[in-house]
Design a protein around this motif. Structure first.
Motif, PDB file in Angstrom:
ATOM      1  N   THR A 158      -2.252  -3.949   4.156  1.00  0.00           N
ATOM      2  CA  THR A 158      -0.988  -4.575   3.748  1.00  0.00           C
ATOM      3  C   THR A 158      -1.115  -5.196   2.360  1.00  0.00           C
ATOM      4  OG1 THR A 158      -1.621  -6.564   4.955  1.00  0.00           O
ATOM      5  CG2 THR A 158      -0.175  -5.018   6.092  1.00  0.00           C
ATOM      6  N   ASN A 159      -1.312  -4.340   1.374  1.00  0.00           N
ATOM      7  CA  ASN A 159      -1.377  -4.776  -0.013  1.00  0.00           C
ATOM      8  C   ASN A 159      -0.547  -3.812  -0.861  1.00  0.00           C
ATOM      9  OD1 ASN A 159      -2.120  -6.124  -2.337  1.00  0.00           O
ATOM     10  ND2 ASN A 159      -4.148  -5.234  -2.443  1.00  0.00           N
ATOM     11  N   PRO A 160       0.763  -3.684  -0.532  1.00  0.00           N
ATOM     12  CA  PRO A 160       1.597  -2.748  -1.266  1.00  0.00           C
ATOM     13  C   PRO A 160       1.774  -3.193  -2.727  1.00  0.00           C
ATOM     14  CG  PRO A 160       2.893  -3.897   0.398  1.00  0.00           C
ATOM     15  CD  PRO A 160       1.489  -4.382   0.502  1.00  0.00           C
ATOM     16  N   PRO A 161       2.132  -2.303  -3.626  1.00  0.00           N
ATOM     17  CA  PRO A 161       2.642  -0.980  -3.335  1.00  0.00           C
ATOM     18  C   PRO A 161       1.552   0.073  -3.158  1.00  0.00           C
ATOM     19  CG  PRO A 161       2.837  -1.376  -5.670  1.00  0.00           C
ATOM     20  CD  PRO A 161       2.291  -2.643  -5.052  1.00  0.00           C
ATOM     21  N   LEU A 162       0.310  -0.184  -3.613  1.00  0.00           N
ATOM     22  CA  LEU A 162      -0.722   0.839  -3.553  1.00  0.00           C
ATOM     23  C   LEU A 162      -1.819   0.551  -2.538  1.00  0.00           C
ATOM     24  CD1 LEU A 162      -1.061   1.529  -7.382  1.00  0.00           C
ATOM     25  CD2 LEU A 162       0.205   2.849  -5.679  1.00  0.00           C
ATOM     26  N   ASN A 163      -1.754  -0.592  -1.844  1.00  0.00           N
ATOM     27  CA  ASN A 163      -2.746  -0.970  -0.837  1.00  0.00           C
ATOM     28  C   ASN A 163      -4.173  -0.887  -1.378  1.00  0.00           C
ATOM     29  OD1 ASN A 163      -0.866  -1.517   1.288  1.00  0.00           O
ATOM     30  ND2 ASN A 163      -0.529   0.669   1.389  1.00  0.00           N
ATOM     31  N   LEU A 164      -4.369  -1.463  -2.564  1.00  0.00           N
ATOM     32  CA  LEU A 164      -5.693  -1.478  -3.175  1.00  0.00           C
ATOM     33  C   LEU A 164      -6.653  -2.292  -2.321  1.00  0.00           C
ATOM     34  CD1 LEU A 164      -4.705  -2.112  -6.900  1.00  0.00           C
ATOM     35  CD2 LEU A 164      -5.240   0.069  -5.796  1.00  0.00           C
ATOM     36  N   THR A 165      -7.905  -1.844  -2.241  1.00  0.00           N
ATOM     37  CA  THR A 165      -8.895  -2.599  -1.490  1.00  0.00           C
ATOM     38  C   THR A 165      -9.539  -3.638  -2.396  1.00  0.00           C
ATOM     39  OG1 THR A 165     -10.628  -0.975  -1.946  1.00  0.00           O
ATOM     40  CG2 THR A 165      -9.423  -0.731   0.115  1.00  0.00           C
ATOM     41  N   THR A 166      -9.882  -4.761  -1.787  1.00  0.00           N
ATOM     42  CA  THR A 166     -10.586  -5.846  -2.457  1.00  0.00           C
ATOM     43  C   THR A 166     -11.821  -6.155  -1.621  1.00  0.00           C
ATOM     44  OG1 THR A 166      -9.437  -7.566  -1.206  1.00  0.00           O
ATOM     45  CG2 THR A 166      -8.386  -6.841  -3.265  1.00  0.00           C
ATOM     46  N   LEU A 167     -12.687  -6.990  -2.128  1.00  0.00           N
ATOM     47  CA  LEU A 167     -13.850  -7.389  -1.335  1.00  0.00           C
ATOM     48  C   LEU A 167     -13.405  -8.052  -0.034  1.00  0.00           C
ATOM     49  CD1 LEU A 167     -16.202  -8.744  -4.127  1.00  0.00           C
ATOM     50  CD2 LEU A 167     -16.435  -6.618  -2.848  1.00  0.00           C
ATOM     51  N   ASP A 214       5.586   2.617   1.061  1.00  0.00           N
ATOM     52  CA  ASP A 214       5.820   4.059   1.078  1.00  0.00           C
ATOM     53  C   ASP A 214       5.229   4.788  -0.132  1.00  0.00           C
ATOM     54  OD1 ASP A 214       7.546   3.118  -0.864  1.00  0.00           O
ATOM     55  OD2 ASP A 214       9.371   3.779   0.148  1.00  0.00           O
ATOM     56  N   ARG A 215       4.412   4.095  -0.944  1.00  0.00           N
ATOM     57  CA  ARG A 215       3.838   4.761  -2.126  1.00  0.00           C
ATOM     58  C   ARG A 215       2.476   5.370  -1.871  1.00  0.00           C
ATOM     59  NH1 ARG A 215       4.021   1.839  -7.672  1.00  0.00           N
ATOM     60  NH2 ARG A 215       3.084   3.790  -8.290  1.00  0.00           N
ATOM     61  N   ALA A 216       1.595   4.659  -1.134  1.00  0.00           N
ATOM     62  CA  ALA A 216       0.235   5.165  -0.963  1.00  0.00           C
ATOM     63  C   ALA A 216      -0.404   4.556   0.271  1.00  0.00           C
ATOM     64  CB  ALA A 216      -0.619   4.823  -2.184  1.00  0.00           C
ATOM     65  N   PHE A 217      -1.221   5.362   0.941  1.00  0.00           N
ATOM     66  CA  PHE A 217      -2.033   4.835   2.043  1.00  0.00           C
ATOM     67  C   PHE A 217      -3.017   3.816   1.472  1.00  0.00           C
ATOM     68  CE2 PHE A 217      -6.336   5.470   3.872  1.00  0.00           C
ATOM     69  CZ  PHE A 217      -6.165   4.700   5.005  1.00  0.00           C
ATOM     70  N   CYS A 218      -3.807   4.252   0.499  1.00  0.00           N
ATOM     71  CA  CYS A 218      -4.752   3.384  -0.209  1.00  0.00           C
ATOM     72  C   CYS A 218      -5.147   4.113  -1.496  1.00  0.00           C
ATOM     73  CB  CYS A 218      -5.980   3.096   0.638  1.00  0.00           C
ATOM     74  SG  CYS A 218      -7.197   2.084  -0.208  1.00  0.00           S
ATOM     75  N   ALA A 219      -4.798   3.528  -2.625  1.00  0.00           N
ATOM     76  CA  ALA A 219      -5.040   4.200  -3.904  1.00  0.00           C
ATOM     77  C   ALA A 219      -6.384   3.848  -4.521  1.00  0.00           C
ATOM     78  CB  ALA A 219      -3.914   3.861  -4.879  1.00  0.00           C
ATOM     79  N   GLY A 220      -7.233   3.146  -3.793  1.00  0.00           N
ATOM     80  CA  GLY A 220      -8.562   2.826  -4.305  1.00  0.00           C
ATOM     81  C   GLY A 220      -8.807   1.330  -4.347  1.00  0.00           C
ATOM     82  N   SER A 221      -9.752   0.942  -5.202  1.00  0.00           N
ATOM     83  CA  SER A 221     -10.154  -0.460  -5.300  1.00  0.00           C
ATOM     84  C   SER A 221      -9.421  -1.171  -6.423  1.00  0.00           C
ATOM     85  CB  SER A 221     -11.656  -0.558  -5.560  1.00  0.00           C
ATOM     86  OG  SER A 221     -12.370  -0.018  -4.490  1.00  0.00           O
TER      87      SER A 221
END
Length: 85
Positions: A22-31, A60-67
């Motif tokens: 739950t970090n839209p719009p790209l659901n980037l991962t963080t530590l 609705d943009r991305a599952f997870c676009a990276g870090s």
């Protein structure tokens, strides 16, 4: 430092758990997100009522676009991740 929750878990039905980034719009991962994913996956694997896990992303943009590259300068893998190699 307080962290916004970037991972939510819901038991939907018939033993299916849904874990949502739950970090839209790209659901980037963080530590913090990676810590929460590891924690929740461990908790769910120990739960005998959970038979399947669906991982999805909010928005609705991305599952997870990276870090999140803003964190790269301070990135060092915690010891608990070393066992995942």
């Amino acid at each position: 430092m307080t962290h916004r929750e970037f991972v939510t878990v819901d038991i939907v039905t018939d033993g299916v758990a849904v874990l949502t980034l739950t970090n839209p719009p790209l659901n980037l991962t963080t530590l913090h997100t990676l810590d929460r994913l590891l924690e929740e996956c461990g908790r769910l694997s120990a739960d005998r009522t959970v038979r399947a896990l669906v991982i999805t992303g909010a928005g609705d943009r991305a599952f997870c676009a990276g870090s999140d590259i803003k964190e790269f300068a301070s990135w060092s893998a915690p010891k608990k991740w070393s066992s995942l190699k």
